[in-house]
Enzyme design. Structure first.
Site, mmCIF file in Angstrom:
data_model
loop_
_atom_site.group_PDB
_atom_site.id
_atom_site.type_symbol
_atom_site.label_atom_id
_atom_site.label_comp_id
_atom_site.label_asym_id
_atom_site.label_seq_id
_atom_site.Cartn_x
_atom_site.Cartn_y
_atom_site.Cartn_z
ATOM 1 C CE1 TYR A 140 -4.060 -2.226 -2.632
ATOM 2 C CE2 TYR A 140 -1.771 -1.773 -2.070
ATOM 3 C CZ TYR A 140 -2.711 -2.576 -2.668
ATOM 4 O OH TYR A 140 -2.318 -3.739 -3.311
ATOM 5 C CE LYS A 168 -3.255 -1.171 -6.379
ATOM 6 N NZ LYS A 168 -3.737 -2.511 -5.995
#
Length: 310
Positions: A140, A168
């Site tokens: 992330y 992400k």
């Protein structure tokens, strides 16, 4: 080449909101109601315990309870990605192991927060989570909140591991998104984070998206995705413009998450208020929120009924 089913992680994945009762405690039944709501909407999956899920404002035990409630309600109908990032590596590993034990499909994590860490520290932090389970791992990258800038070299190094299936990316540069896609390789997933540039991300190589505002207007993101897949780019842009119109209004409130929860409440799902220091919508703004909810309803009817002319 990865042995995981990457198709399960492509498409519209809602960054799920936290659900609290009137006393501000985790509300398992509220969590389950919200999960069932998104199942009906037809989204691909849920990202649990991230920014929208207020994971960093919850204890380890609270985060476990949320994920357990999600898994109980979701069954096999949704792809569930558990965000297990926490300030300490020990805590993150504990959450990762728990995620595997309850049947989550993948884990994901930000770098440790507060301390400004070296790339080696962040790599070791993530590696401990990766090694603790058999689940696929999704990096992330959100430098505007963590203060850590993921380099192409570190991403490329980590992407060589079979269990590291994607990133992400919530930084605002679509160029960086494209560079991460190139660095990760052909089978490496890149999931768009900034909701206001979903179409731009998809156009330059993202495999799907994970977003918080998806939660109040999933049909509009599903519409953008449908138009994109059909090559109807002019119509897709028109829907992205309407999504951005809504996002601009949501961002005018003291807390994006407080505003989203107020919208969701008007849509029939009460998740309680955002946990402080995140602020709720003030009483004087409730009429304005109601008008915004009506606008979302109108656009949703158009998206699910007839095509919108650009």
């Amino acid at each position: 080449m990865t042995t995981f089913n990457l198709e399960a992680f492509k498409g519209i994945i809602v960054a799920m909101y936290a659900c609290y009762d009137e006393q501000g405690e985790i509300h398992p039944e509220g969590v389950k109601q919200l999960v069932r709501h998104y199942i009906r909407k037809g989204v691909k999956g849920l990202y649990v315990g991230g920014s929208s899920g207020e994971g960093m404002l919850q204890t380890t035990e609270e985060r476990k309870l949320v994920l357990e409630s999600v898994m109980e309600a979701a069954g096999e109908e949704l792809t569930i990605i558990a965000h297990v990032g926490a300030p300490s590596t020990r805590e993150s590993v504990e959450l990762a192991k728990h995620a595997e034990s309850v049947g989550a499909h993948a884990i994901s994590a930000v770098p440790s927060i507060y301390y400004r860490l070296s790339p080696d520290s962040v790599e070791n932090h993530w590696q401990a989570m990766i090694d603790s389970t058999s689940l696929p791992f999704i990096i992330y990258h959100i430098p505007q909140t963590t203060g850590f800038q993921l380099s192409k070299s570190l991403l490329s190094k980590m992407a060589k591991q079979d269990k590291v299936i994607g990133v992400k990316i919530s930084s605002e540069s679509t160029y960086e998104l494209q560079q991460f896609k190139e660095a990760g390789g052909e089978h490496f997933l890149v999931l768009n984070g900034p909701d206001e540039q979903y179409l731009a991300g998809r156009s330059i190589g993202a495999d799907g998206g994970i977003g918080g505002t998806y939660g109040v207007m999933p049909e509009l993101f599903l519409k953008i995705e449908d138009c994109f897949q059909k090559g109807q780019m002019e119509e897709a842009r028109a829907w992205q413009y309407r999504v951005n119109e809504i996002i601009n209004e949501l961002l005018s409130y003291p807390s994006l998450y407080g505003a989203c929860k107020s919208i969701l409440r008007l849509q029939g799902v009460d998740c309680g208020e955002a946990r402080k220091p995140l602020l709720p919508v003030e009483t004087g703004d409730l009429h304005r929120i109601s008008l915004l909810a009506n606008k979302i309803d109108q656009y949703t009817e158009q998206a699910t009924g007839s095509a919108l002319k650009a």
